[in-house]
Design a protein around this motif. Sequence first.
Motif, mmCIF file in Angstrom:
data_model
loop_
_atom_site.group_PDB
_atom_site.id
_atom_site.type_symbol
_atom_site.label_atom_id
_atom_site.label_comp_id
_atom_site.label_asym_id
_atom_site.label_seq_id
_atom_site.Cartn_x
_atom_site.Cartn_y
_atom_site.Cartn_z
ATOM 1 N N HIS A 1 -99.444 -94.380 -6.779
ATOM 2 C CA HIS A 1 -98.487 -93.565 -7.542
ATOM 3 C C HIS A 1 -97.137 -93.595 -6.849
ATOM 4 N N SER A 2 -96.254 -92.691 -7.247
ATOM 5 C CA SER A 2 -94.876 -92.793 -6.754
ATOM 6 C C SER A 2 -94.754 -92.480 -5.255
ATOM 7 N N VAL B 1 -100.026 -102.022 -18.905
ATOM 8 C CA VAL B 1 -100.111 -100.991 -19.950
ATOM 9 C C VAL B 1 -98.712 -100.545 -20.390
ATOM 10 N N THR C 1 -105.353 -99.511 -28.566
ATOM 11 C CA THR C 1 -105.422 -98.051 -28.614
ATOM 12 C C THR C 1 -105.958 -97.560 -29.965
ATOM 13 N N LEU D 1 -103.419 -89.444 -19.051
ATOM 14 C CA LEU D 1 -103.508 -90.248 -20.280
ATOM 15 C C LEU D 1 -104.028 -91.652 -19.989
ATOM 16 N N ILE E 1 -95.080 -99.854 -21.800
ATOM 17 C CA ILE E 1 -94.312 -100.212 -23.003
ATOM 18 C C ILE E 1 -92.913 -99.650 -22.784
ATOM 19 N N PHE F 1 -91.414 -103.732 -13.199
ATOM 20 C CA PHE F 1 -91.418 -103.131 -11.863
ATOM 21 C C PHE F 1 -92.262 -103.962 -10.883
ATOM 22 N N ARG G 1 -101.065 -92.526 -12.145
ATOM 23 C CA ARG G 1 -102.182 -91.559 -12.071
ATOM 24 C C ARG G 1 -102.106 -90.520 -13.177
ATOM 25 N N SER G 2 -101.554 -90.909 -14.345
ATOM 26 C CA SER G 2 -101.469 -89.923 -15.438
ATOM 27 C C SER G 2 -102.859 -89.626 -15.982
ATOM 28 N N ILE H 1 -96.971 -97.317 -15.420
ATOM 29 C CA ILE H 1 -95.980 -96.430 -14.803
ATOM 30 C C ILE H 1 -94.756 -96.174 -15.685
ATOM 31 N N GLY H 2 -94.519 -97.044 -16.662
ATOM 32 C CA GLY H 2 -93.359 -96.839 -17.531
ATOM 33 C C GLY H 2 -92.045 -97.256 -16.891
ATOM 34 N N THR I 1 -106.600 -95.728 -24.822
ATOM 35 C CA THR I 1 -105.914 -96.824 -24.118
ATOM 36 C C THR I 1 -106.723 -97.267 -22.893
HETATM 37 P P1 NAP Z 1 -96.592 -91.088 -17.031
HETATM 38 O O1 NAP Z 1 -97.400 -89.920 -17.481
HETATM 39 O O2 NAP Z 1 -95.118 -90.981 -16.954
HETATM 40 O O3 NAP Z 1 -97.158 -91.503 -15.593
HETATM 41 C C1 NAP Z 1 -96.525 -92.497 -14.850
HETATM 42 C C2 NAP Z 1 -97.251 -92.717 -13.565
HETATM 43 O O4 NAP Z 1 -96.573 -93.762 -12.874
HETATM 44 C C3 NAP Z 1 -97.270 -91.503 -12.642
HETATM 45 O O5 NAP Z 1 -98.526 -91.368 -12.041
HETATM 46 C C4 NAP Z 1 -96.197 -91.834 -11.598
HETATM 47 O O6 NAP Z 1 -96.492 -91.368 -10.305
HETATM 48 C C5 NAP Z 1 -96.293 -93.351 -11.550
HETATM 49 N N1 NAP Z 1 -95.003 -93.905 -11.138
HETATM 50 C C6 NAP Z 1 -93.786 -93.679 -11.690
HETATM 51 N N2 NAP Z 1 -92.843 -94.348 -11.008
HETATM 52 C C7 NAP Z 1 -93.470 -94.996 -9.992
HETATM 53 C C8 NAP Z 1 -93.043 -95.814 -8.940
HETATM 54 N N3 NAP Z 1 -91.734 -96.139 -8.778
HETATM 55 N N4 NAP Z 1 -93.954 -96.307 -8.077
HETATM 56 C C9 NAP Z 1 -95.255 -95.995 -8.225
HETATM 57 N N5 NAP Z 1 -95.739 -95.199 -9.207
HETATM 58 C C10 NAP Z 1 -94.845 -94.707 -10.092
HETATM 59 O O7 NAP Z 1 -96.874 -92.375 -17.928
HETATM 60 P P2 NAP Z 1 -98.180 -92.779 -18.805
HETATM 61 O O8 NAP Z 1 -98.322 -91.865 -19.964
HETATM 62 O O9 NAP Z 1 -99.333 -93.008 -17.908
HETATM 63 O O10 NAP Z 1 -97.668 -94.187 -19.370
HETATM 64 C C11 NAP Z 1 -97.378 -95.266 -18.519
HETATM 65 C C12 NAP Z 1 -96.863 -96.420 -19.357
HETATM 66 O O11 NAP Z 1 -97.895 -96.840 -20.243
HETATM 67 C C13 NAP Z 1 -95.662 -96.114 -20.232
HETATM 68 O O12 NAP Z 1 -94.818 -97.246 -20.303
HETATM 69 C C14 NAP Z 1 -96.264 -95.849 -21.587
HETATM 70 O O13 NAP Z 1 -95.381 -96.126 -22.656
HETATM 71 C C15 NAP Z 1 -97.398 -96.830 -21.581
HETATM 72 N N6 NAP Z 1 -98.502 -96.464 -22.495
HETATM 73 C C16 NAP Z 1 -98.964 -97.419 -23.323
HETATM 74 C C17 NAP Z 1 -99.999 -97.125 -24.177
HETATM 75 C C18 NAP Z 1 -100.513 -98.185 -25.100
HETATM 76 O O14 NAP Z 1 -100.435 -99.328 -24.826
HETATM 77 N N7 NAP Z 1 -101.053 -97.885 -26.220
HETATM 78 C C19 NAP Z 1 -100.560 -95.851 -24.208
HETATM 79 C C20 NAP Z 1 -100.097 -94.908 -23.301
HETATM 80 C C21 NAP Z 1 -99.066 -95.217 -22.433
HETATM 81 P P3 NAP Z 1 -96.495 -89.786 -9.926
HETATM 82 O O15 NAP Z 1 -97.776 -89.255 -10.485
HETATM 83 O O16 NAP Z 1 -96.454 -89.787 -8.449
HETATM 84 O O17 NAP Z 1 -95.272 -89.205 -10.583
#
Ligand code: NAP
Length: 300
Positions: free
Chosen positions: A196-197, A236, A277, A176, A238, A221, A173-174, A216-217, A148
């Motif tokens: 990040h959060s 990114v 992806t 992934l 979904i 937002f 900052r994941s 951020i999921g 991704t």
């Molecule tokens: P994740 O592991 O849950 O990480 C989310 C990140 O967002 C964390 O770093 C978190 O901060 C930050 N965050 C959460 N709430 C926040 C807020 N209110 N303000 C600022 N930062 C915030 O998610 P992920 O795996 O990276 O995925 C993120 C999104 O991308 C999801 O919707 C997922 O479905 C999508 N995605 C899409 C694809 C694709 O298109 N093929 C692939 C992968 C993921 P902290 O670290 O401080 O908790």
Amino acid sequence: MAEAKLIDGKVFAAGLRARVGAGVAELHAVTGIKPGLATVLVGDDAASQVYVKSKGRVAAELGMASFDHRLPASTTELELLQLITRLNKDPAVHGILVQLPLPKHIVTPDILLAVDPDKDVDGFHPMNVGRLGSIASGAPLDFPVPCTPLGCSMLLADALGALSGRHAVVLGRSTLVGRPVAQLLLKADCTVTIAHSRTRDLPALCRTADILVVAIGKPAFVRGDWIKPGAAVIDVGINRISAGDSKTRLVGDVAFDEARAVAGHLTPVPGGVGPMTVACLMYNTLQEARRRAGLPFTAV
Ligand code: NAP
């Protein structure tokens, strides 16, 4: 100001798949090697089943061999490690994809560590994570990079050309998505801020971004008034939300209509990053098969 130009990930991904397919045919014609992708799914998570099926189908469409391993949720970590050891040794397999998330009784980092780094087409092995983290700006990306994030960087390079000197804010900052995206943008000579959060005053920070990548999921937002006029926004996220009448629809992490009125470039959801992806997974698998044949990585 004019509306943002939409970055069409569906079209770009179709082009990338076609180029990978041509690369597969050429590799086979020259060396007799057919790239092989092994997918491993443990358990019966419905979304994971759909993802794995689509990865196997696209691999076959591009002329690759596809090896589908489905294991029951009761599979032990040892049994999964034994399968990975077999796939590591199998010369017909050039890429191994272990679908995440794994059942809770399996320690995911142990599994990611067991995959041969040269077959790690997801780019999650610590060796490949380290390679990306330490790569110099001019060096080639001659190792597997998470799919991704690679897709995000390809879309940005296609839309903007050189990224050098731009300020990129990566929201999330994941391991992934957020971190590898930030590393790819750093390699492309952007000035990168990772948020990040716990980041203070996100709207003000985001307004400084020439490139804003949001992962951020959280549905819608990022609002329009967080975006610098003319910025490139890669969404990114979904998220499935209710659309009334017991129907649902997919939205990103960015308020699309608001962003469209301000940004210079914007990825839609669906149809933006999503299709990249699987296309990048195929790209990584082709590259690993080329490596096995003693051929260099090639930009396709
Ligand atoms: P994740 O592991 O849950 O990480 C989310 C990140 O967002 C964390 O770093 C978190 O901060 C930050 N965050 C959460 N709430 C926040 C807020 N209110 N303000 C600022 N930062 C915030 O998610 P992920 O795996 O990276 O995925 C993120 C999104 O991308 C999801 O919707 C997922 O479905 C999508 N995605 C899409 C694809 C694709 O298109 N093929 C692939 C992968 C993921 P902290 O670290 O401080 O908790």
